[in-house]
Design a protein around this motif. Structure first.
Motif, PDB file in Angstrom:
ATOM      1  N   GLY A 244      10.857 -60.272 -37.318  1.00  0.00           N
ATOM      2  CA  GLY A 244       9.894 -61.132 -36.441  1.00  0.00           C
ATOM      3  C   GLY A 244       9.481 -62.422 -36.991  1.00  0.00           C
ATOM      4  O   GLY A 244       8.775 -63.190 -36.428  1.00  0.00           O
ATOM      5  N   GLN A 245      10.195 -62.904 -37.882  1.00  0.00           N
ATOM      6  CA  GLN A 245       9.994 -64.155 -38.679  1.00  0.00           C
ATOM      7  C   GLN A 245      10.987 -64.943 -38.534  1.00  0.00           C
ATOM      8  O   GLN A 245      12.005 -64.828 -38.202  1.00  0.00           O
ATOM      9  CB  GLN A 245       9.686 -63.848 -40.121  1.00  0.00           C
ATOM     10  CG  GLN A 245       8.427 -62.778 -40.453  1.00  0.00           C
ATOM     11  CD  GLN A 245       7.159 -63.302 -39.870  1.00  0.00           C
ATOM     12  OE1 GLN A 245       6.739 -64.411 -40.163  1.00  0.00           O
ATOM     13  NE2 GLN A 245       6.461 -62.339 -39.135  1.00  0.00           N
ATOM     14  N   GLY A 246      10.646 -66.387 -38.871  1.00  0.00           N
ATOM     15  CA  GLY A 246      11.456 -67.317 -39.160  1.00  0.00           C
ATOM     16  C   GLY A 246      12.183 -67.379 -40.309  1.00  0.00           C
ATOM     17  O   GLY A 246      12.027 -66.076 -41.046  1.00  0.00           O
ATOM     18  N   LEU A 247      13.125 -68.338 -40.661  1.00  0.00           N
ATOM     19  CA  LEU A 247      13.889 -68.175 -41.967  1.00  0.00           C
ATOM     20  C   LEU A 247      13.123 -69.130 -43.082  1.00  0.00           C
ATOM     21  O   LEU A 247      12.361 -70.101 -42.754  1.00  0.00           O
ATOM     22  CB  LEU A 247      15.319 -69.170 -41.584  1.00  0.00           C
ATOM     23  CG  LEU A 247      16.375 -68.311 -40.934  1.00  0.00           C
ATOM     24  CD1 LEU A 247      15.872 -67.820 -39.383  1.00  0.00           C
ATOM     25  CD2 LEU A 247      17.628 -69.153 -40.849  1.00  0.00           C
ATOM     26  N   ARG A 248      13.231 -68.589 -44.054  1.00  0.00           N
ATOM     27  CA  ARG A 248      12.633 -69.481 -45.153  1.00  0.00           C
ATOM     28  C   ARG A 248      13.774 -69.650 -46.501  1.00  0.00           C
ATOM     29  O   ARG A 248      14.541 -68.646 -46.600  1.00  0.00           O
ATOM     30  CB  ARG A 248      11.552 -68.300 -45.798  1.00  0.00           C
ATOM     31  CG  ARG A 248      10.518 -68.157 -45.114  1.00  0.00           C
ATOM     32  CD  ARG A 248       8.985 -67.845 -45.711  1.00  0.00           C
ATOM     33  NE  ARG A 248       9.443 -66.253 -45.959  1.00  0.00           N
ATOM     34  CZ  ARG A 248       8.643 -65.205 -46.801  1.00  0.00           C
ATOM     35  NH1 ARG A 248       7.684 -65.582 -47.335  1.00  0.00           N
ATOM     36  NH2 ARG A 248       9.479 -63.985 -46.735  1.00  0.00           N
TER      37      ARG A 248
ATOM     38  N   TYR B 278      18.951 -68.502 -46.883  1.00  0.00           N
ATOM     39  CA  TYR B 278      17.558 -68.267 -46.436  1.00  0.00           C
ATOM     40  C   TYR B 278      17.432 -66.601 -46.358  1.00  0.00           C
ATOM     41  O   TYR B 278      18.201 -65.817 -46.417  1.00  0.00           O
ATOM     42  CB  TYR B 278      17.695 -68.700 -44.759  1.00  0.00           C
ATOM     43  CG  TYR B 278      17.837 -70.027 -44.594  1.00  0.00           C
ATOM     44  CD1 TYR B 278      19.026 -70.585 -44.645  1.00  0.00           C
ATOM     45  CD2 TYR B 278      16.631 -70.806 -44.651  1.00  0.00           C
ATOM     46  CE1 TYR B 278      18.984 -72.102 -44.316  1.00  0.00           C
ATOM     47  CE2 TYR B 278      16.755 -72.269 -44.148  1.00  0.00           C
ATOM     48  CZ  TYR B 278      18.004 -72.747 -44.155  1.00  0.00           C
ATOM     49  OH  TYR B 278      18.187 -74.166 -43.832  1.00  0.00           O
TER      50      TYR B 278
ATOM     51  N   LEU C   3      15.150 -70.095 -32.223  1.00  0.00           N
ATOM     52  CA  LEU C   3      14.424 -71.116 -33.290  1.00  0.00           C
ATOM     53  C   LEU C   3      14.746 -72.379 -33.233  1.00  0.00           C
ATOM     54  O   LEU C   3      15.611 -72.853 -32.771  1.00  0.00           O
ATOM     55  CB  LEU C   3      15.156 -70.324 -34.669  1.00  0.00           C
ATOM     56  CG  LEU C   3      15.245 -69.122 -34.793  1.00  0.00           C
ATOM     57  CD1 LEU C   3      16.034 -68.737 -35.994  1.00  0.00           C
ATOM     58  CD2 LEU C   3      13.880 -68.302 -35.236  1.00  0.00           C
TER      59      LEU C   3
ATOM     60  N   TYR D 198      18.586 -73.231 -32.235  1.00  0.00           N
ATOM     61  CA  TYR D 198      19.331 -71.915 -32.610  1.00  0.00           C
ATOM     62  C   TYR D 198      18.849 -71.044 -31.783  1.00  0.00           C
ATOM     63  O   TYR D 198      17.761 -70.539 -31.464  1.00  0.00           O
ATOM     64  CB  TYR D 198      19.166 -71.675 -33.987  1.00  0.00           C
ATOM     65  CG  TYR D 198      19.644 -72.592 -35.204  1.00  0.00           C
ATOM     66  CD1 TYR D 198      19.060 -73.598 -35.697  1.00  0.00           C
ATOM     67  CD2 TYR D 198      21.162 -72.480 -35.582  1.00  0.00           C
ATOM     68  CE1 TYR D 198      19.730 -74.550 -36.473  1.00  0.00           C
ATOM     69  CE2 TYR D 198      21.665 -73.573 -36.478  1.00  0.00           C
ATOM     70  CZ  TYR D 198      20.973 -74.406 -36.960  1.00  0.00           C
ATOM     71  OH  TYR D 198      21.331 -75.376 -37.790  1.00  0.00           O
TER      72      TYR D 198
ATOM     73  N   PHE E  64      12.034 -74.148 -40.541  1.00  0.00           N
ATOM     74  CA  PHE E  64      12.147 -73.562 -39.105  1.00  0.00           C
ATOM     75  C   PHE E  64      10.873 -72.826 -38.701  1.00  0.00           C
ATOM     76  O   PHE E  64       9.878 -72.590 -39.648  1.00  0.00           O
ATOM     77  CB  PHE E  64      12.975 -72.192 -39.489  1.00  0.00           C
ATOM     78  CG  PHE E  64      14.499 -72.455 -39.551  1.00  0.00           C
ATOM     79  CD1 PHE E  64      15.182 -73.059 -40.845  1.00  0.00           C
ATOM     80  CD2 PHE E  64      15.500 -72.228 -38.307  1.00  0.00           C
ATOM     81  CE1 PHE E  64      16.570 -73.187 -40.705  1.00  0.00           C
ATOM     82  CE2 PHE E  64      16.652 -72.631 -38.534  1.00  0.00           C
ATOM     83  CZ  PHE E  64      17.306 -72.988 -39.591  1.00  0.00           C
ATOM     84  N   GLY E  65      10.649 -72.982 -37.555  1.00  0.00           N
ATOM     85  CA  GLY E  65       9.573 -72.268 -36.732  1.00  0.00           C
ATOM     86  C   GLY E  65       9.928 -70.560 -36.625  1.00  0.00           C
ATOM     87  O   GLY E  65      10.983 -70.160 -37.192  1.00  0.00           O
ATOM     88  N   GLY E  66       8.967 -69.882 -36.260  1.00  0.00           N
ATOM     89  CA  GLY E  66       9.087 -68.460 -36.438  1.00  0.00           C
ATOM     90  C   GLY E  66       9.952 -67.970 -35.132  1.00  0.00           C
ATOM     91  O   GLY E  66      10.156 -66.672 -35.189  1.00  0.00           O
TER      92      GLY E  66
END
Lengths: 113, 115
Positions: free
Chosen positions: B40-44, B35, A88, A36, A103-105
């Motif tokens: 600065g982070q990914g999705l949770r 989510y 992403l 993404y 997901f990665g950061g």
């Protein structure tokens, strides 16, 4: 160990060059892999997905999957300033109920004119 | 046009108040997801639903609740029990089933600020 890992960057790339982004995952049985693109302040948009070993090309983007080594990469050819964004990586594991993605950061890419 | 809408785009609330975020899709997707993204982070994953009247907790469900009364709608309530609710909230949808890629598509997001 995180389930999906990406280098946070920034990855600085000259305009016209190839940007190479990597993503590693821990679940050896993972089935599907997604890239993404997310512009600052916006929601993620799907670039492409891959689920078979090898390369998959879509325009200037190529996804590469190596399940034995548990990594998936994204190549952006002829990088443009408009490609500057966070990319992403997302993975669907073999145990993923409900088609859940992990997901990665993200990797921030900066394309310099 | 098919797509996912989220409202409002920006939301400001005082601490201790519950707030509900809207998510609607007209893609005829069975599965929907919520989510959370921090700077600065990914999705949770907070919650997900594969079918009407059924939903499951994701990785960070504490302090949140959802409902799925209609296929098109999957509202998220951020309760006062959520200790750090300020974040960017993203709703997604996909087809459901097995054996396919079932890629997820995202709405534009709601940026929630709690003070």
């Amino acid at each position: 160990q995180k389930e999906v890992e990406q280098n946070s960057g920034p990855l600085s790339v000259p305009e016209g060059a190839i940007a190479s982004l990597n993503c590693t995952y821990s679940d050896r049985g993972s089935q599907s892999f997604f890239w993404y693109r997310q512009y600052s302040g916006k929601s993620p948009e799907l670039i492409m997905f891959i689920y078979s070993n090898g390369d998959k090309e879509d325009g200037r983007f190529t996804a590469q999957l190596n399940k034995a080594s548990q990594y998936v990469s994204l190549l952006i050819r002829d990088s443009q300033p408009s490609d500057s964004a966070t990319y992403l990586c997302a993975v669907r594991g073999i145990k993923a109920a409900g088609n859940k993605l992990t997901f990665g950061g993200g990797t921030r890419v900066l394309v310099k004119p | 046009d098919g797509g996912i809408t989220q409202s409002p785009k920006y939301l400001f609330r005082k601490e201790g108040q519950n707030v509900t975020l809207s998510c609607e899709q007209n893609l005829n997707h069975d599965a929907m997801y919520w989510y959370r993204q921090d700077p600065g982070q990914g999705l949770r994953l907070i919650y997900y639903s594969q079918i009407v009247n059924d939903f499951q907790k994701g990785d960070i469900a504490e302090g949140y609740s959802v409902s799925r009364e209609k296929k098109e709608s999957f509202p998220l309530t951020v309760t006062s029990a959520q200790k750090n609710p300020t974040a960017f909230y993203l709703c997604a949808s996909s087809e459901a089933g097995t054996g396919g890629a079932y890629e997820q598509y995202f709405g534009p997001g709601t940026r929630l600020t709690v003070t």
